[in-house]
Design an enzyme around this catalytic site. Structure first.
Site, short mmCIF file in Angstrom:
data_model
loop_
_atom_site.label_atom_id
_atom_site.label_comp_id
_atom_site.label_asym_id
_atom_site.label_seq_id
_atom_site.Cartn_x
_atom_site.Cartn_y
_atom_site.Cartn_z
N GLU A 2 1.02 -0.37 -5.09
CA GLU A 2 0.09 0.72 -5.33
C GLU A 2 0.94 1.99 -5.37
O GLU A 2 1.27 2.57 -4.34
CB GLU A 2 -0.97 0.81 -4.22
CG GLU A 2 -2.02 1.86 -4.56
CD GLU A 2 -2.54 2.62 -3.35
OE1 GLU A 2 -3.59 3.27 -3.48
OE2 GLU A 2 -1.90 2.58 -2.29
N ASP A 36 0.82 -1.21 0.00
CA ASP A 36 0.00 0.00 0.00
C ASP A 36 0.85 1.26 0.00
O ASP A 36 1.92 1.32 0.61
CB ASP A 36 -0.91 -0.02 1.25
CG ASP A 36 -1.82 1.18 1.32
OD1 ASP A 36 -2.67 1.33 0.43
OD2 ASP A 36 -1.67 1.98 2.27
#
Length: 642
Positions: free
Chosen positions: A374, A321
């Site tokens: 990401e 993330d």
């Protein structure tokens, strides 16, 4: 080192000198075998060996149910090797009992009761103690593990279903109650299998105190949340998915952590895991702490966490993330709020080194899995090997494609011809990375509306636009990701405190969206041309990308001798006798049509096939005329194709 026992024996959980050497070098990637709580027997006594890294603590004790939380009953001894590790054996401390480390903190920090950074199981929030636990489990997924390299290959189909376990489905007996991992295992497998998804991506399952963070404010980097059951229950969930041929990707958050008093923040009275200077150690977007990637012990902690989920839980991939927030020192910061690196730039050199080490460690130990970044900027070579100068990820989310596509699809079709380049621009860079095309949870929260509600027009046009979006995505190069609820046209935006609106499937219109997504997935996994060339420039070719006046795109997906034509009409006006060039003559079968009546469409189409004749068009030797349905995607392949 064994002050708590007489004539102690060496136990596997105890740190050796070599362990300490690797720890200090930041290259001990299985610290979970050494630090934390490890049930064992010493000198004939059953108990637990505890070890915790707290170099600036003045004293350390274990408190728990086994000593009635007595603050002085179970002292730990600090190693004399400069590692800062406190350790010791506590007789009678057994599996299932709660515990914390009571640390007399340095720098005048007083005394703090901390959860175990290596705990494999925690109390259910809002309670904050760690639990002594063992991770024994009899796996039944050997067939999957033996062949998952092929399933996770860059040349394999990958259609990912992103899930938040707490709100996918709720208990039928208690709308406010969670389903447990084992119940979810069977329901999730049934749904994912029926829909044709190849993988499930689970939003952060690691223990987090605030449910509303969706798991992105992690405290327990080695423990699945106890909200839904035990570690073994979560293993069962993954095991059951694997037994049914479904891969499992876990969201993982090494970018920041919350400041909860029982967590990592100021762990031993100093900024041990995080930077002391707020310009490097505080994240303004999430009001959280940023890991000190320049500290080798912290690198070893995080990489150990990554490998832990791959080893102990058989995860098939890690989606990392907020990578952009890690690699830029000025991320979400104004001038004067960040510290340039040693060369005066905004690149976080320590984080970059950590990410490269992370990916090298993952692929060295588990070459049959994938890491996914990401990363929302144009940082180069995110998904290229470290030895070529890349960050070493296997794949990267294509945030540019997502933003451009949703921006275009949200516009009234009458205006779309002026924004045609929002659809075509992505192909200029589509092969610079190994991209995943994400329609994720981030696009259906914070008043952004659901995917269906973003679409323009009346309810019929909204559904047609949504089906078109999914068809267009399936045809584009790159692996696919869809957040739960999108597959049947959830109307309201995602609410983590409630189940998805499964009752919508009582309506034929939403059944049609579900059936379209299912058939897209089945065609995608069946037709090599739609996936095997995702990361090969030869896998895609435009038929025509210039027809902005009619808002039509036509393109080919191809692999070896197989080819698929995809035609997308982004207006509600049917296009009759629409000419396209083709590389082959003969019959071309219409294998998918989002406007078919079974999907809730108007039934406009090509009656199952078209004929290509020998006539040059758009540089191709053959030509045919198509009927393009309104707001629809249609797929064709040669009848003679293998």
């Amino acid at each position: 080192m064994c002050r708590l026992m007489i004539n102690c024996q060496r136990d596997e959980a105890m740190m050796t000198d070599h362990d300490i050497y690797l720890f200090k070098q930041g290259r001990h990637y299985r610290l979970y075998d050494k630090l934390g709580a490890h049930p064992t027997t010493m000198n004939g006594q059953a108990g637990t060996w505890f070890a915790v890294w707290a170099p600036n603590a003045r004293s350390a004790h274990v408190i728990g149910a086994f000593n009635q939380w007595n603050p002085t009953a179970s002292p730990l001894s600090v190693r004399q090797d400069g590692s800062g590790i406190w350790e010791g054996f506590v007789p009678g401390a057994r599996v299932g009992q709660e515990y914390k480390f009571r640390l007399e903190q340095g720098n005048g920090g007083g005394v703090a009761e901390k959860g175990d950074p290596f705990a494999v199981y925690w109390e259910e929030p809002p309670r904050t103690a760690s639990r002594i636990w063992e991770l024994d489990y009899q796996w039944h997924d050997q067939e999957w593990m033996d062949q998952r390299k092929a399933q996770n290959s860059l040349q394999a189909p990958m259609s990912i279903y992103e899930v938040h376990l707490g709100s996918w489905k709720r208990s039928p007996d208690d709308p406010d109650g969670f389903l447990d991992y084992r119940s979810m295992a069977h329901l999730l497998v049934e749904h994912v299998t029926a829909m044709g998804f190849t993988h499930v991506e689970i939003m952060p399952i690691m223990e987090h105190p605030f449910y509303g963070s969706w798991g992105y404010q992690t405290v327990g980097y080695f423990a699945p949340t106890s909200r839904y059951g035990t570690p073994q229950d979560f293993m069962y969930l993954i095991d059951h998915l694997h037994q049914n041929g479904i891969g499992v990707i876990l969201d993982w958050v090494p970018s920041h952590f919350p400041a909860d008093a029982h967590g990592l923040s100021r762990f031993d009275g100093t900024h041990l895991f995080e930077h002391e200077d707020a310009r490097k150690g505080f994240h303004p977007d999430w009001n959280s702490s940023i890991f000190n990637y320049g500290r080798y012990e912290v690198q070893a902690y995080l990489i150990s966490s990554a490998l832990f989920w791959l080893e102990k839980y058989h995860a098939d991939g890690l989606r990392v993330d907020a990578v952009a927030s890690m690699i830029y020192l000025d991320y979400s910061r104004k001038e004067g709020e960040w510290i340039p690196n040693q060369y005066g730039g905004n690149e976080n050199l320590e984080a970059l080194d950590f990410l490269r080490r992370l990916n090298m460690a993952v692929y060295e130990n588990y070459p049959d899995v994938q890491t996914m970044a990401e990363e929302s900027t144009s940082w180069p070579m995110v998904s290229r090997p470290v030895y070529l100068g890349g960050l070493g990820f296997g794949m990267k989310w294509n945030m540019g494609w997502m933003n451009d596509t949703l921006s275009y699809m949200s516009k009234d079709p009458v205006h779309r011809k002026f924004y045609h380049d929002q659809l075509t621009f992505g192909l200029w860079y589509a092969y610079t990375e190994n991209f995943i095309l994400p329609l994720s949870h981030d696009e259906v929260v914070h008043l952004k509306g659901s995917l269906l509600d973003k679409m323009p027009g009346d309810s019929w046009q909204k559904r047609a636009n949504l089906r078109l979006l999914f068809g267009y995505m399936t045809g584009q190069p790159g692996k696919k990701l869809l957040f739960m609820g999108g597959e049947f046209g959830q109307w309201r935006e995602w609410n983590h405190d409630a189940s998805l609106d499964w009752h919508l499937l009582d309506q034929p219109a939403h059944q049609g969206i579900r059936d379209w997504v299912r058939d897209l997935n089945l065609a995608y996994t069946r037709e090599q041309a739609l996936y095997a060339g995702d990361y090969d420039q030869n896998g895609f070719a435009w038929e025509d990308c210039h027809d902005s006046d009619q808002s039509v795109l036509t393109f080919f997906r191809q692999y070896q001798q197989e080819v698929i034509l995809v035609a997308c009409n982004f207006t509600p006006v049917p296009r009759y006798r629409y000419r396209v060039g083709l590389p082959r003559g003969g019959t071309w079968l219409e294998i998918l049509n989002s406007d078919a009546t079974v999907y809730g469409g108007s039934g406009v189409g090509n009656k199952g096939a078209v004929e290509a004749r020998h006539a040059s068009w758009h540089g191709f030797p053959y030509m045919t005329e198509l009927t393009l349905p309104p707001l629809a995607a249609v797929f064709f392949k040669p009848a003679s194709q293998p």
